[in-house]
Scaffold this motif. Structure first.
Motif: not given
Ligand code: PMP
Ligand code: GLN
Length: 380
Positions: A336-343, A18-21, A25-27
Motif C-alpha cells: 500500500t505505502t510503496v507500490h500503491k495497491v492495497a489488499a 487498510m482503506s484508511t492507509l 497513500h493514494s493507493a
C-alpha cells in the motif's frame, strides 16, 4: 471511571485500517470489499420516489411487507422453500446486524460455536459478547476445504451453533452438495443451530450452483440464513440485509432485533422491493462478476502473484511467496505505502494469525481500476 473492556484484544477492523492507509497513500484500493462503480440509477430513483411519497417514518419492526414478500418469492423460486414472509423473514440493518442478532438469539454463556477459519471478522466478537466460546477449525489449503471428520470430532455436549459461509469470504470457496450432506449428518440428531452466511449467494462462478441451506428442509429447520442487499445491488453503504429462519427461530431473532435497531431504513426497503421484481439483476450478477474475475486474472497472468481457486464472492486470493518473505500484514502495508495497491492480509481472519503468504484482492472494480492495479502488480 475505568471501563473493563469486553473485547480487550479487539482493535480497529482490518477493513478500516487498510482503506484508511490506501487513502493516505493514494493507493488503488483493492482491500475492503466494495464496488467502485455505482448502483443502477433506477434504484436510486426508487429511493427518492419513496421518500417523496412520504415513506420516511419507522418501517414495521420485521421489515416492509412488500420486501418480505419479494424475498419469499425469490427463496421459493431459487431454493424451492415456501417460506412465510410474515413469520420467517426479518429485514435487518445489513447482514452484520442479522449475524449479531442470530448469534445473540442462541448463544448462551458456556456455549461452544464452531467457526471455520479464515473467518469473516464479525462472527467471533458476537460469540464472545454473548459469553460463548469459539471453537476454531482451519479450512485446509490449498483449496481451503472443510475437513468434516475434524468437525465431527469438535462437536461436544456444549456445541450450540455452527457458522458456515458460502461463497466464502475471503477464500472464494463454495460449499458442494457433499459438504452440505456432511453438515446435515453432523447436526441431524443434535440440538445444534446453524448460521449460514450467504451474502454472496448471487456471486458464484464456473457453472457452480449456490447450495443454500434453504434447499434442505431438515437443515433449514435449524438455520438462520443471512443475506445482504449491499452485495447484490452494489450498495454496501446502505446497510440493508435480511435473515430467513423458521418461525420459532425468527421469533427469537426478532426479540433481539427489536432492541438492537427496532427497524431498518424505510424508503430503501421499498426501493429494494421494487427492484427485486426484475430477477435479471440478481440472476445476472454471477456472469457480471465472473467477467471481472477473469479479467483480473488475465491481467495478472504474467505477474509473480499466483492465484488460488476462486469460485464465488468478489475476492481473489493471491499467493505472493515468490515475491516476498514478509508476513502478510507487513507485505500488505508495504504494497500500500510503496507500490500503491492495497489488499487485505488474511492472517487477520485467524485467531492465531496463521500466515500463508497470500493476500486478498477485491475485484468489484471498474475495468480501469483493475488495469491500473494490475499494471503495478505485474511490476512487483
Ligand atoms: N458476511 C460476509 C461474509 C461479508 O463479506 C459481509 C460484507 N462485509 C457481511 C457479512 C456483512 O454484510 P453487510 O454489509 O450487509 O452488513
Ligand atoms: N465485507 C467487506 C470485506 O470483507 C467489508 C466489511 C466491512 O468493512 N466491515 O471486505
Amino acid at each position: 471511571m475505568t471501563i473493563t473492556s469486553k473485547l480487550p484484544d479487539v482493535g480497529t477492523s482490518i477493513f478500516t485500517v487498510m482503506s484508511t492507509l490506501a487513502a493516505e497513500h493514494s493507493a488503488v484500493n483493492l482491500s475492503q470489499g466494495f464496488p467502485d462503480f455505482d448502483t443502477p440509477p433506477a434504484l436510486i430513483d426508487r429511493v427518492f420516489a419513496h421518500m417523496r411519497a412520504g415513506r420516511n417514518q419507522y418501517a414495521p419492526m420485521q421489515g416492509v411487507a412488500m420486501l418480505r414478500e419479494r424475498i419469499a418469492a425469490k427463496v421459493a423460486d431459487l431454493y424451492g422453500n415456501p417460506v412465510d414472509p410474515d413469520t420467517e423473514i426479518t429485514i435487518t440493518s445489513g447482514a452484520t446486524e442479522a449475524l449479531f442478532a442470530a448469534i445473540t438469539a442462541v448463544v448462551r454463556p458456556g456455549d461452544e460455536v464452531v467457526v471455520f477459519e479464515p473467518a469473516f471478522d464479525a462472527y467471533v466478537p458476537a460469540i464472545r459478547l454473548n459469553g460463548g466460546t469459539p471453537v476454531y477449525l482451519s479450512m485446509k489449503k490449498p483449496d481451503y476445504h472443510i475437513d468434516w471428520d475434524e468437525v465431527s470430532d469438535a462437536i461436544g455436549p456444549n456445541t450450540r451453533l455452527i457458522i458456515i459461509n458460502s461463497p466464502h469470504n475471503p477464500t472464494g470457496t463454495v460449499l458442494s452438495p457433499a459438504n452440505i450432506a456432511a453438515l446435515k449428518q453432523i447436526v441431524a440428531d443434535r440440538d445444534i443451530f446453524i448460521v449460514s452466511d450467504e451474502v454472496y449467494e448471487h456471486i458464484i462462478f464456473d457453472g457452480l450452483v449456490h447450495e443454500s441451506v434453504l434447499r434442505d428442509p431438515l437443515l433449514y429447520a435449524k438455520s438462520f440464513v443471512v443475506s445482504s442487499f449491499g452485495k447484490t445491488y452494489h450498495t454496501t453503504g446502505w446497510k440493508i440485509g435480511y435473515c430467513v429462519a423458521p418461525p420459532p427461530l425468527t421469533r427469537e431473532l426478532q426479540r433481539v432485533h427489536q432492541f438492537l435497531t427496532f427497524a431498518s431504513n424505510t424508503p430503501i426497503q421499498w426501493a429494494y422491493a421494487d427492484i427485486m421484481e426484475d430477477a435479471s439483476l440478481y440472476l445476472g450478477l454471477s456472469v457480471f462478476y465472473q467477467k471481472k474475475r477473469d479479467r483480473f486474472l488475465s491481467l495478472l497472468e504474467n505477474s509473480r502473484f499466483k492465484p488460488l481457486p476462486c469460485h464465488g464472492t468478489y475476492f481473489q486470493m493471491m499467493d505472493y511467496s515468490a515475491i516476498s518473505d514478509l508476513d502478510d500484514v507487513a507485505f500488505a502495508r508495504q504494497m500500500t505505502t510503496v507500490h500503491k495497491v492495497a489488499a487485505i492480509p488474511p492472517s487477520v481472519f485467524y485467531h492465531d494469525g496463521q500466515d500463508n503468504r497470500v493476500l486478498r484482492f477485491c475485484f468489484a472494480k471498474r475495468d480501469h481500476t483493475l488495469e491500473q492495479a494490475a499494471e503495478i502488480l505485474c511490476r512487483i
